[in-house]
Motif scaffolding. Structure first.
Motif, short mmCIF file in Angstrom:
data_model
loop_
_atom_site.label_atom_id
_atom_site.label_comp_id
_atom_site.label_asym_id
_atom_site.label_seq_id
_atom_site.Cartn_x
_atom_site.Cartn_y
_atom_site.Cartn_z
N LEU A 1 0.90 -0.86 0.02
CA LEU A 1 0.02 0.18 -0.02
C LEU A 1 0.94 1.50 -0.12
N VAL A 2 0.27 1.99 -0.89
CA VAL A 2 0.96 3.25 -0.58
C VAL A 2 0.62 4.28 0.24
N ASP A 3 1.82 4.51 1.43
CA ASP A 3 1.01 5.27 2.63
C ASP A 3 0.74 6.68 2.33
N VAL A 4 0.56 7.33 1.92
CA VAL A 4 -0.24 9.29 1.74
C VAL A 4 -1.33 9.08 0.65
N PHE A 5 -1.47 8.10 0.49
CA PHE A 5 -2.81 8.05 -0.76
C PHE A 5 -4.25 7.36 0.70
N GLU B 1 -7.83 5.24 -3.68
CA GLU B 1 -6.30 5.48 -4.13
C GLU B 1 -5.54 4.52 -4.63
N ASN B 2 -5.73 3.75 -3.54
CA ASN B 2 -4.75 2.06 -3.07
C ASN B 2 -5.59 1.21 -4.08
N ILE B 3 -6.63 1.42 -3.44
CA ILE B 3 -7.42 0.26 -4.53
C ILE B 3 -7.87 0.36 -5.60
N ILE B 4 -7.45 1.60 -6.16
CA ILE B 4 -7.38 1.45 -7.62
C ILE B 4 -6.51 1.82 -8.37
N ILE C 1 -3.75 6.08 4.82
CA ILE C 1 -3.34 5.00 5.09
C ILE C 1 -2.32 5.29 6.31
N TYR C 2 -2.23 6.13 6.48
CA TYR C 2 -1.50 6.14 7.46
C TYR C 2 -1.84 6.61 8.62
N ASP C 3 -3.25 6.85 8.26
CA ASP C 3 -3.93 7.27 9.45
C ASP C 3 -4.54 5.44 10.04
#
Lengths: 325, 512
Positions: free
Chosen positions: B92-96, B100-103, B139-141
């Motif tokens: 996963l991309v942390d700042v997305f 956004e990560n799903i697509i 994601i980072y939250d």
């Protein structure tokens, strides 16, 4: 005086805006290109070379080729620089910082070499060459600039390259947020392994971002010579604007729309010493430091706040190699 | 259950270099069922599933999807066959944001970029299966469990009908695991196939419809969960006892050397990794630590070595001659060394924590001894001597002692590391997986070295994964499960089944 100051600040800021927009695109792909000062320098000299030979060979200097030839030369020159950087760091996975710094030295050398050669060919008395005609075409302002008083001076008095810089920054900003390519580019810079697993061609994105970024940054060099310096090229005249552009990337928190305002602030701080009376040479230099001090302050501020999105792309400066874990 | 299996694996074989990760494995997954793949560490579960998910490609054998042969070369191919896998390490991309990560990377299927419609689809999937997820949360939250939800929805978003989860509960609290199970059951009832890779017996028994067991890369068999119980599965998982013929002497004059009392440790993300761990290591004996990988072994050794923050609890060291008691809790490695405690640690991460890959053998020796040198310049003579000795005595295959450690094979690297640690004549020797990746001969050499240290009155702590070896080599075996000590047995009388049960019990059940 304020109007004049702001107008000068904007003009001072445009090269920085080009440089930082280009660098933001590059860094968003995870490439920290410290070669930007060199690339902007090359962008400038290539435009000068194009303009010089067009001016000296054409019987009649027409506006369209006078603008297109330098523009094209500048783009090709900075594209080549971007390709060198990408090949070294992406394909050969060389250290990005070393490559970037080498490119800056290289670009400055190239610029000074060709600049010196042109000065010699032109048999100029001064250590500079002047392309007044080309510069005049580049500096054509909007037609009603002179008639609308302060409003015209502040908003309409610039050349097309200045407006282009702002428009490019806005487009890039939109592109990051609202397109597939933008999303994928950001993913590549944040977490290339994840992007790779999602089927994104990491190397292709890095190449394209770096090359397009370099071309945009190179335009900053062209603007500086043709607009800001009135078509006068003198070696090392570009100063440390390239480094300011890189500092501006951090100041703008990797957002091109922030960097529009940032560039004006930086431009203003950079020339502020001209507008303060009674200061000596040494104090001038202190004033010129201001943009860097502000950048450090911004860095401290965002680090303390520790919000992940404003600390730059997570994989910035790292080469990506799939088999390495 | 439909007649055609959703996935059928036929004679799958996969090797990495000389190690055979999977050998001639055939199994099927049906529609509307939950299948558990059960096995110890290194039994090839993840490798097998990675071949279905397109990470690896099998050397031999075929994969049939709904009865037709499928060639799966990449995760994208896998999605085309409606297969999705949730890996142990999230991608996963942390700042997305979640959506956004799903697509990410899904541009071929939906050419128009529209986060709002995507988010609506995410909500729809969440409602259908009972997930709780805010599509616009970064994601980072997120907690680990939320991140896992994102990964699962990512596969469903792309229309996966076959969902593979690699150790999904390893990072979850028991409550979160229960929630996940409820979701998985709902997916099964909706006709999807769910495969979970696990080594936790109680999860297998409470969740799955059938269980397939792998052991050391081989397929052992498949049983219906309703017809299985813990002892049957344990036996299938660990197999019958094998005799290895490692010499084991009686401990000579065992005395308390290291005492750990009620140790509690937390990882950076706040997960408790050690819970009330207490034990005593005696001089002149080998104390084995058995457990599924990641049950807290690493943290335990690092806490003793002064590398891991300790929440509470005590670690005492008893000097061999004077009997003086030193408190090692919350001391740095340097402080421990200055107290005159000769503690040696062979970490599981050989190049990285143990040795510096780019430095030569000699310079790696120097790393342990440079503090004793005086003056500004390095003196290479002694370390050079030590390097030569180790290369000669332990039969390290290397061009010379100037070769960077990185270029040596795993076994040789391990010999150098163990050799160096032993050379400092420790009184406590801790070794984590010292034979991992080593061939039989090198392994036996390491066992002999450990035995030698035991003879010399060193308290040896040996973290191992092969139960047969632990049973043959150690005097006592401590079993750790999810950060808790679930048993301490005399290795001379214990059986593999007994230890296997202790390794897999506790954790989930006890905490819940």
């Amino acid at each position: 005086m304020w109007i004049a100051f702001l107008q000068r600040a904007v003009m001072q800021g445009i090269p920085l805006l080009y440089g930082s927009t280009g660098e933001i695109i590059t860094e968003r792909s995870g490439n920290l290109n410290l070669g930007i000062p060199g690339i902007m320098y090359v962008g400038g000299i290539c435009g000068v070379i194009g303009a010089f030979f067009y001016e000296s060979s054409a019987a009649v200097i027409r506006p369209l080729p006078a603008i297109l030839i330098p523009l094209l030369c500048s783009l090709v020159g900075s594209l080549l620089m971007g390709l060198i950087y990408s090949f070294l760091t992406v394909t050969l996975r060389a250290n990005q910082n070393v490559t970037g710094l080498a490119l800056t030295t290289f670009g400055t050398g190239i610029g000074n070499f060709f600049g010196g050669s042109l000065i010699k060919i032109a048999k100029s008395d001064m250590p500079s060459i002047t392309m007044t005609t080309t510069s005049n075409y580049f500096r054509t302002a909007l037609p009603f600039a002179g008639k609308l008083g302060w409003f015209g001076q502040l908003f309409l008095s610039y050349s097309f390259l200045a407006y282009a810089a702002v428009i490019i920054a806005i487009i890039v900003s939109y592109f990051f947020r609202h397109t597939w390519t933008g999303l994928h580019l950001r993913a590549v810079g944040e977490n290339p392994a994840t992007a790779d697993a999602a089927g994104i061609n990491v190397n292709r994105y890095k190449y394209r971002a770096t090359c397009i970024g370099s071309m945009i940054a190179g335009l900053g060099g062209l603007y500086y010579v043709m607009d800001y310096a009135n078509g006068v090229w003198s070696n090392d005249g570009f100063g440390d604007r390239g480094w300011l552009a890189i500092a501006l990337v951090i100041f703008a928190l990797w957002r091109p729309n922030f960097s529009i305002f940032g560039s004006i602030i930086f431009g203003g701080l950079f020339i502020a010493y001209n507008y303060v009376s009674n200061i000596g040479m040494s104090t001038q230099e202190l004033f010129k430091m201001a943009p860097y001090v502000v950048t450090v302050l911004v860095l401290i501020f965002v680090s303390v706040r520790n919000k992940k999105d404003s600390l730059g792309p997570a994989a910035l400066g790292q080469s990506y190699f799939r088999e390495e874990r | 259950m439909a007649d055609t299996p959703a996935i059928e694996l036929q004679h799958i074989t996969k090797s990495f270099g000389s190690t055979r990760a999977n050998h001639d494995i055939s199994l099927s997954v049906y529609h509307g069922e939950i299948l558990s793949i059960l096995g110890e560490n290194g039994s090839g579960k993840t490798t097998l599933m990675n071949m279905i998910a397109g990470i690896y490609f099998p050397d031999h054998g075929r994969i049939l999807i709904d009865g037709e042969e499928a060639i799966i070369r990449s995760p994208r191919d896998a999605y085309r066959y409606r297969i999705g896998m949730v890996h142990q390490h999230f991608k996963l991309v942390d700042v997305f944001t979640a959506v956004e990560n799903i697509i990410l990377g899904d541009n071929e299927e939906s050419p128009r970029f529209n986060l709002k419609t995507a988010a609506a689809k995410v909500r729809e999937i969440s409602d259908q299966y009972g997930f709780e997820l805010d599509p616009f949360k970064k994601i980072y939250d997120m907690s680990v469990s939320e991140k896992q939800t994102v990964e699962i929805i990512k596969t469903l978003f792309r229309g996966a009908d076959i969902l593979i989860l690699d150790e999904p509960t390893a990072v979850l609290t028991p409550q979160e695991a229960e929630k996940l199970f409820a979701v998985l059951r709902r997916m099964r009832d909706a006709g999807k196939s769910v495969v979970i890779i696990t080594h936790k017996l109680h999860e297998v028994l409470s969740l799955s419809d059938r269980v397939s067991v792998l052991r050391k890369g081989e397929y052992i068999g498949t049983v219906k969960t309703s017809e299985a119980d813990e002892s049957l599965l344990t036996e299938m998982m660990v197999g019958k006892k094998v005799t290895l013929n490692i010499t084991r002497t009686e401990p000579k004059d065992p005395r308390e050397r290291l005492k750990v009392q009620n140790l509690n440790c937390y990882a950076i993300d706040g997960v408790q990794v050690l819970k009330n761990v207490s034990f005593t290591a005696m001089s002149g004996e080998i104390l084995g630590i058995a457990g599924i990988a990641g049950s807290g072994q690493r943290e335990l050794l690092e806490a003793i070595a002064g590398l891991q923050r300790v929440k509470d609890g005590e670690i005492y060291y008893i000097h061999p001659n004077s009997g003086k008691i030193e408190d090692l809790t919350e001391k740095t490695t340097l402080q421990i060394r200055e107290m005159g405690v000769r503690l040696s640690f062979v970490p599981e991460d050989r190049i990285g924590m143990g040795l510096v890959g780019n430095m030569s053998i000699t310079d790696n020796m120097l790393l342990r001894s440079y503090r004793s040198g005086r003056g500004f310049f390095l003196r290479r003579k002694q370390p050079q001597q030590l390097a030569d000795d180790i290369v000669e005595q332990l039969e390290v295959v290397t061009p010379d002692t100037r070769t960077p450690v990185r270029r040596l094979s795993g076994g040789n690297v391990q010999k150098i590391l163990v050799g160096r640690e032993i050379a400092s004549s420790p009184t406590v020797l801790m070794a984590a997986y010292p034979v991992r990746g080593l061939d039989i001969n090198s392994s036996y050499l390491i066992y002999d070295l450990l035995n030698e240290q035991k003879e010399n009155g060193v308290a040896v702590i040996f973290v191992g994964e092969d139960l047969d070896v632990l049973l043959e080599l150690c005097d006592r075996i401590l079993v750790i499960s999810s950060g808790e000590i679930t048993g301490c047995v005399d290795a001379r009388g214990a059986t593999k089944e007994e230890i296997g049960m202790m390794m897999t019990q506790g954790g989930g059940e006890k905490r819940a």
